[in-house]
Structure formats: C-alpha cells, structure tokens
Scaffold this motif. Sequence first.
Motif, PDB file in Angstrom:
ATOM      1  N   ARG A  55      52.950 -14.694 -30.749  1.00 48.10           N
ATOM      2  CA  ARG A  55      53.648 -15.721 -29.967  1.00 48.10           C
ATOM      3  C   ARG A  55      52.712 -16.873 -29.630  1.00 48.10           C
ATOM      4  N   ALA A  56      51.463 -16.542 -29.280  1.00 52.34           N
ATOM      5  CA  ALA A  56      50.491 -17.592 -28.972  1.00 52.34           C
ATOM      6  C   ALA A  56      50.221 -18.445 -30.208  1.00 52.34           C
ATOM      7  N   ASP A  57      50.087 -17.825 -31.372  1.00 50.66           N
ATOM      8  CA  ASP A  57      49.889 -18.581 -32.618  1.00 50.66           C
ATOM      9  C   ASP A  57      51.089 -19.482 -32.899  1.00 50.66           C
ATOM     10  N   ILE A  58      52.281 -18.967 -32.713  1.00 50.88           N
ATOM     11  CA  ILE A  58      53.486 -19.769 -32.945  1.00 50.88           C
ATOM     12  C   ILE A  58      53.523 -20.945 -31.993  1.00 50.88           C
ATOM     13  N   HIS A  59      53.188 -20.686 -30.743  1.00 59.89           N
ATOM     14  CA  HIS A  59      53.162 -21.765 -29.750  1.00 59.89           C
ATOM     15  C   HIS A  59      52.145 -22.834 -30.146  1.00 59.89           C
ATOM     16  N   ASP A  60      50.957 -22.404 -30.543  1.00 56.83           N
ATOM     17  CA  ASP A  60      49.920 -23.354 -30.967  1.00 56.83           C
ATOM     18  C   ASP A  60      50.383 -24.167 -32.169  1.00 56.83           C
ATOM     19  N   LEU A  61      51.034 -23.520 -33.106  1.00 59.93           N
ATOM     20  CA  LEU A  61      51.491 -24.230 -34.299  1.00 59.93           C
ATOM     21  C   LEU A  61      52.608 -25.221 -33.976  1.00 59.93           C
ATOM     22  N   LYS A  62      53.401 -24.902 -32.983  1.00 57.69           N
ATOM     23  CA  LYS A  62      54.496 -25.793 -32.627  1.00 57.69           C
ATOM     24  C   LYS A  62      54.025 -27.033 -31.880  1.00 57.69           C
ATOM     25  N   ILE A  63      52.972 -26.900 -31.070  1.00 57.47           N
ATOM     26  CA  ILE A  63      52.606 -28.019 -30.204  1.00 57.47           C
ATOM     27  C   ILE A  63      51.558 -28.953 -30.782  1.00 57.47           C
ATOM     28  N   GLY A  64      50.780 -28.546 -31.743  1.00 57.55           N
ATOM     29  CA  GLY A  64      49.759 -29.485 -32.140  1.00 57.55           C
ATOM     30  C   GLY A  64      49.220 -29.321 -33.529  1.00 57.55           C
ATOM     31  N   LEU A  65      48.749 -30.446 -34.035  1.00 63.17           N
ATOM     32  CA  LEU A  65      48.127 -30.433 -35.349  1.00 63.17           C
ATOM     33  C   LEU A  65      46.716 -29.873 -35.291  1.00 63.17           C
ATOM     34  N   GLU A  66      46.120 -29.870 -34.105  1.00 67.09           N
ATOM     35  CA  GLU A  66      44.762 -29.336 -33.974  1.00 67.09           C
ATOM     36  C   GLU A  66      44.712 -27.863 -34.377  1.00 67.09           C
ATOM     37  N   ALA A  67      45.712 -27.109 -33.974  1.00 70.66           N
ATOM     38  CA  ALA A  67      45.742 -25.688 -34.329  1.00 70.66           C
ATOM     39  C   ALA A  67      45.908 -25.520 -35.835  1.00 70.66           C
ATOM     40  N   ILE A  68      46.746 -26.353 -36.431  1.00 73.19           N
ATOM     41  CA  ILE A  68      46.945 -26.285 -37.884  1.00 73.19           C
ATOM     42  C   ILE A  68      45.652 -26.633 -38.603  1.00 73.19           C
ATOM     43  N   GLU A  69      44.996 -27.693 -38.118  1.00 71.89           N
ATOM     44  CA  GLU A  69      43.733 -28.098 -38.751  1.00 71.89           C
ATOM     45  C   GLU A  69      42.674 -27.012 -38.583  1.00 71.89           C
ATOM     46  N   GLU A  70      42.598 -26.400 -37.408  1.00 78.59           N
ATOM     47  CA  GLU A  70      41.619 -25.339 -37.174  1.00 78.59           C
ATOM     48  C   GLU A  70      41.861 -24.158 -38.101  1.00 78.59           C
ATOM     49  N   ARG A  71      43.124 -23.771 -38.253  1.00 76.01           N
ATOM     50  CA  ARG A  71      43.432 -22.656 -39.163  1.00 76.01           C
ATOM     51  C   ARG A  71      43.093 -23.023 -40.600  1.00 76.01           C
ATOM     52  N   ALA A  72      43.387 -24.262 -40.990  1.00 70.63           N
ATOM     53  CA  ALA A  72      43.081 -24.685 -42.357  1.00 70.63           C
ATOM     54  C   ALA A  72      41.578 -24.679 -42.592  1.00 70.63           C
ATOM     55  N   LYS A  80      37.356 -32.516 -44.572  1.00 67.59           N
ATOM     56  CA  LYS A  80      37.935 -33.860 -44.548  1.00 67.59           C
ATOM     57  C   LYS A  80      37.114 -34.793 -45.432  1.00 67.59           C
ATOM     58  N   PRO A  81      37.717 -35.864 -45.904  1.00 67.47           N
ATOM     59  CA  PRO A  81      36.963 -36.846 -46.690  1.00 67.47           C
ATOM     60  C   PRO A  81      35.816 -37.416 -45.855  1.00 67.47           C
ATOM     61  N   GLY A  82      34.638 -37.498 -46.467  1.00 68.19           N
ATOM     62  CA  GLY A  82      33.470 -38.027 -45.778  1.00 68.19           C
ATOM     63  C   GLY A  82      32.669 -36.974 -45.031  1.00 68.19           C
ATOM     64  N   GLU A  83      33.185 -35.747 -44.929  1.00 72.23           N
ATOM     65  CA  GLU A  83      32.442 -34.681 -44.262  1.00 72.23           C
ATOM     66  C   GLU A  83      31.583 -33.939 -45.273  1.00 72.23           C
ATOM     67  N   THR A  84      30.513 -33.365 -44.781  1.00 66.39           N
ATOM     68  CA  THR A  84      29.645 -32.538 -45.609  1.00 66.39           C
ATOM     69  C   THR A  84      29.742 -31.108 -45.098  1.00 66.39           C
ATOM     70  N   PHE A  85      29.935 -30.201 -46.028  1.00 64.02           N
ATOM     71  CA  PHE A  85      30.084 -28.786 -45.676  1.00 64.02           C
ATOM     72  C   PHE A  85      28.764 -28.077 -45.912  1.00 64.02           C
ATOM     73  N   TYR A  86      28.286 -27.375 -44.893  1.00 62.71           N
ATOM     74  CA  TYR A  86      27.074 -26.578 -45.005  1.00 62.71           C
ATOM     75  C   TYR A  86      27.428 -25.126 -44.728  1.00 62.71           C
ATOM     76  N   ARG A  87      26.971 -24.257 -45.594  1.00 61.34           N
ATOM     77  CA  ARG A  87      27.163 -22.823 -45.388  1.00 61.34           C
ATOM     78  C   ARG A  87      25.809 -22.210 -45.122  1.00 61.34           C
ATOM     79  N   ILE A  88      25.657 -21.541 -44.010  1.00 57.62           N
ATOM     80  CA  ILE A  88      24.390 -20.898 -43.642  1.00 57.62           C
ATOM     81  C   ILE A  88      24.562 -19.411 -43.877  1.00 57.62           C
TER      82      ILE A  88
END
Length: 93
Positions: A55-72, A80-88
């Motif tokens: 339910r909390a995940d559904i609520h997060d997905l309904k209210i904001g793109l931040e949650a979608i972006e975080e999950r992605a 994102k374009p222009g970002e550099t990814f580092y894996r430690i």
Amino acid sequence: MGKWVSMILLVCLSLLQYRLWFGKHSIPDYLLQEKEVAKQELQNAKLRQRNSLLRADIHDLKIGLEAIEERARNELGLIKPGETFYRILPSER
C-alpha cells in the motif's frame, strides 16, 4: 443395589474419560487446533505487513515522480543524461 449403581457410574465415568482424551473434539484435537491457529495468526501478521508495504508503494507511485525515478534508478539502473555512473565494488580479500 448400591454395588450396581457404583458400577454404572464407574462405566459412565470411563466412557466420558475416553471421549475426553480419545474421541472427536478431544483435548489432543483442541491442542492441535490451538497450534494451527497460532501458525495461521503468524502467517496473517506477515501478510498484513506485506500488504502495508505494498500500500505504501502504491501510495508513493500515485503521488510523485520521485518514487518512480528512485525505483527506476535502484531496480533498472536509470542514469539521466549528463550524469556519470560509478560502481564501487568491495575489495576481494
């Protein structure tokens, strides 16, 4: 006469004791049912917790793109374009 009454009462008591310990709905059946109820209550508590998280995940997905972006980012490795990814990686010892 008193001897027969005592014998009949003893037989009745024996039959009742047999039903109490070995018959249908006996004490061992009751104890087994108690264990099954406790097991089911534990399973229900786990499912309630899981449902709450969903339910909390559904609520997060309904209210904001931040949650979608975080999950992605976390699950799909979104960069994102222009970002550099580092894996430690942890060091091998």
